[in-house]
Design an enzyme around this catalytic site. Sequence first.
Site, short mmCIF file in Angstrom:
data_model
loop_
_atom_site.label_atom_id
_atom_site.label_comp_id
_atom_site.label_asym_id
_atom_site.label_seq_id
_atom_site.Cartn_x
_atom_site.Cartn_y
_atom_site.Cartn_z
NE ARG A 22 3.95 -8.26 -32.58
CZ ARG A 22 3.32 -9.00 -31.69
NH1 ARG A 22 2.09 -9.40 -31.89
NH2 ARG A 22 3.91 -9.35 -30.57
CE LYS B 28 21.86 4.44 -34.40
NZ LYS B 28 20.61 5.12 -34.78
CD GLU C 95 19.23 14.40 -37.47
OE1 GLU C 95 19.41 13.44 -38.22
OE2 GLU C 95 18.63 14.31 -36.38
CG ASP D 197 18.98 8.23 -32.39
OD1 ASP D 197 19.00 7.17 -33.04
OD2 ASP D 197 18.54 9.30 -32.86
CG HIS E 199 25.30 7.92 -36.48
ND1 HIS E 199 25.30 6.65 -36.98
CD2 HIS E 199 23.99 8.31 -36.48
CE1 HIS E 199 24.05 6.29 -37.26
NE2 HIS E 199 23.24 7.27 -36.96
C1 BG6 Z 1 19.73 7.55 -37.40
C2 BG6 Z 1 19.14 8.16 -36.15
O1 BG6 Z 1 20.61 6.53 -37.06
O2 BG6 Z 1 20.43 8.52 -38.12
C3 BG6 Z 1 18.27 9.36 -36.48
O3 BG6 Z 1 18.36 7.19 -35.48
C4 BG6 Z 1 19.01 10.34 -37.37
O4 BG6 Z 1 17.83 9.99 -35.30
C5 BG6 Z 1 19.63 9.60 -38.56
O5 BG6 Z 1 18.10 11.32 -37.81
C6 BG6 Z 1 20.51 10.52 -39.37
O6 BG6 Z 1 20.92 9.84 -40.51
P1 BG6 Z 1 21.34 10.65 -41.80
O7 BG6 Z 1 21.97 9.65 -42.69
O8 BG6 Z 1 20.10 11.26 -42.35
O9 BG6 Z 1 22.29 11.70 -41.32
#
Ligand code: BG6
Length: 478
Positions: A48, A158, A226, A245, A250
């Site tokens: 934008r 995603k 995390e 998410d 994942h």
């Molecule tokens: C993303 C999520 O897809 O993956 C995040 O939106 C998450 O919330 C991240 O922190 C984790 O990815 P990675 O590769 O750092 O484990």
Amino acid sequence: MPTKPDNCTIVIFGASSDLAARKLFPSLCELALWGHLPQEYRIIGVGRALFSHEEFRSQVYEKLLRFAPATLQDENFFTAFSQRLFYVRADMSEVTGYHDLYKEIMEASQEPDTCSHILFYLATPPALAPVIVRNLQLAGLGEKTLSCGGWRKLIVEKPYGRDLETARELNGVIGGVFSEARVFRIDHYLGKETVQNIMVFRFSNGIFEPLWNRQFIANVTITIAEDFGIRDRGAFYEEAGLLRDILQNHGLQLLAAVAMEPPVDLSADAVRDEKAKVLRSIRPFTPQNAEHAVVLGQYEGYCAEKNVDPNSTVETFAAVKFFIDNWRWKDVPFYIKAGKNLAETVTEIVITFKCPPQNFFGPAESCSYSANQVILRIQPEETIALRFGAKRPGEAVITDPVYMRFDYKTSFTAVGMTPYHRLLLDAMAGEQMNFIRQDSVEYSWAIIDAIRRAVAGRPPEPYAVHSRGPEGMNRIYG
Ligand code: BG6
């Protein structure tokens, strides 16, 4: 070196997004530096903001300075790379900007219009995806109307929709413009070396697969933890929550990789058929079974984060017990635990084997203390460990758990490729194995929707920052 991809134009919608800054521009620049990009390529950012090409190049420079400074060491390299960067301003919901994009792509193309190759990358909020795809079609940039050999490919980030209904809608829109063979639904976990290795570990070794079933395996635990919160993504998290998410993509993709049957061959569809079958076989969630199978949590202080509703009931943690109702896995619990702001950052899959029929070396419970486990550590360390019991030195016969460990870092020289490097190259090459197929996206949403329905009205349980999660999470082990 593998063959270079076809000459192409890469169009990034959401050129100012966080994803573009952190992952896409650094990965593309590194691929260019390593000589993996095509002989001729152009990268067009769409957004934008009002930028000239030169201003856009400076923006990209700033992003690289922050996220991939090593790419800037050779000034000549960056100057050459930046000459391939272009910018088109567009309001993504209006078709006008897409006509400008068409012109920008075609003017520089050496090929007649319909023959040029174009890779579109949607690094935009999920709600924009259908409108972008429709507008691509209206501006003559869709794939299905092509009459000559050029390809048009679409990478979609995603979350792919926000539930089954919106995912189906999006699949419908995309299906009208791109054939499934040209659609790349990205889950960057599938680009991780350690995730790709799950299939190799299982199917290239004769000793694990015969034991990989309900007769020998007691349970499987997948942890995606995390030690940081939602960072500056309050608005996104309020819309998504952790189930959408992390679990929908994942979490369920890791589960499918551990549980799938051997594919007939290594073609993308053979592999994805097997993953889809696992997702289809997951036992449906109901309010009754979810009582002890689903625990959602929210870290203390979440409601005070920026752009978060002070009374938010969005989950930042989930612990879910799945069952896969098929011959191999019936009644073996698969636990997925995932959360923000937990005690540590770790992604791992622990496969715990059943105890031997007789235990000579201690009380019956001692088996669980040293039960055999295969531990696939996805990150931060990239290791595989086998846990078994060994006699503790001394006169008494006491068993202790010990580990045999393989570490990527010590066994192999690092390649340095990250998931985005691999997946961008795969998409350019048309290799879909590590992208999610339409049916799997829909099965995954059906599972997440059922979980959400089953726990509707149950507020998430609070947990302390840097803890292991809410106290109630152990309910799922009952
Ligand atoms: C993303 C999520 O897809 O993956 C995040 O939106 C998450 O919330 C991240 O922190 C984790 O990815 P990675 O590769 O750092 O484990």
